[in-house]
Design an enzyme around this catalytic site. Sequence first.
Site, short mmCIF file in Angstrom:
data_model
loop_
_atom_site.label_atom_id
_atom_site.label_comp_id
_atom_site.label_asym_id
_atom_site.label_seq_id
_atom_site.Cartn_x
_atom_site.Cartn_y
_atom_site.Cartn_z
N ASP A 16 0.83 -1.21 0.00
CA ASP A 16 0.00 0.00 0.00
C ASP A 16 0.86 1.25 0.00
OD1 ASP A 16 -2.26 1.51 0.04
OD2 ASP A 16 -2.95 0.91 2.03
N CYS A 240 -1.27 10.20 -0.24
CA CYS A 240 -2.70 9.98 -0.50
C CYS A 240 -3.01 10.42 -1.92
CB CYS A 240 -3.55 10.78 0.49
SG CYS A 240 -5.30 10.61 0.14
#
Length: 307
Positions: A16, A240
């Site tokens: 991730d 992000c």
Amino acid sequence: MKLPDKVTIKEVGPRDGLQNEKQMLSTEDKIEWINRLSETGLSYIEVSSFVHPKWIPQLSDAAEVVKGINRKEGITYAALVPNAKGLERALEASIDEVSIFMSASESHNQKNINKSIEETFPVLEEVIQIAKQEHKPVRGYISTVFGCPIEGAVSTDKVILVMDRLLEAGVDEISLGDTIGVAHPSQVEDVLKYIQRHVPKERIALHFHNTRGTALANCLVALQHGYTTFDSSIGGLGGCPYANGATGNLATDDLLYMLHGMEIHTNIDSEKLQSAALFIQSKLQKPLLSHQMQIFNAKGDVYEKNR
Ligand code: HMG
Ligand code: MG
């Protein structure tokens, strides 16, 4: 305040974290980094992703990475798998555990995996069925549980609908993702109170993002409600994709600082973890954004030196 004595941390940085980094790391560096992570006491590392390489080129060497690492006994090495094609590749590399994923919100699901929610179920059911035949545990991520970058608020009923379908199909653990880091403690409390009527706490993991600085507060609320499995990414690696310049995944090192300070055991050695963070920071050639790494990089922690 009664809190659990022990927590399981699932390290998702190699998957991730790296999937959100623009820079491509060499396969050798990934392998060396995961080997270092394996020496920290972690019991679970998500090492890569068998999605379409065109969608996530940073992880196109998933098979080489999985085959190249030194597997340490007692550690589960998992990888993300979107469909039967991805599973075939993951099984060929002998992954220990399969992580499937979908969103609670329709438009994020469509954008992320090119299918509606309804179209996704049969694809994932096939993955679960084959994985089970191969005796592989399956983890099911649900993204956008606390909010969607396209639709905004997401009703918990939608989360329950997806969760029930995945559990019925045989998923062992559900990881609830705050994909854009919008959750706050009272929302987490409401969602967890609702969810605990449907599924035992032991089968739920929390995957918080720190985009707006609420991830640790959200973990604390989950701990107060008896949840003991958390996903995090070393050094806060990963940014992000929906908020330029913001942090993404909750940092493992920041989570460790809080848990160890509260005498909650993780079995992870903070110093070894920091050394693995320094290794990847040097390879990415940019400062990692966790609070622990910011302090380290500024060389300004008088408190730590005197402790
Ligand atoms: P698609 O284009 O709709 O795929 O992509 P398709 O099934 O139509 O197949 C098209 C071609 O791709 C075919 O090849 C397939 O064989 C091939 P062709 O016949 O044209 O030569 N193909 C593959 N090749 C290699 N590996 C595969 C694979 N699948 C198909 N696995 C697909 C659909 C799902 C594959 C694509 O949309 C995809 O890979 N998406 C993944 C995107 C992604 O990784 N996003 C980030 C995930 S993280 C997340 O969601 C949040 C989470 O981190 C939690 C949180 O942080 O909140 C989990
Ligand atoms: Mg994440």
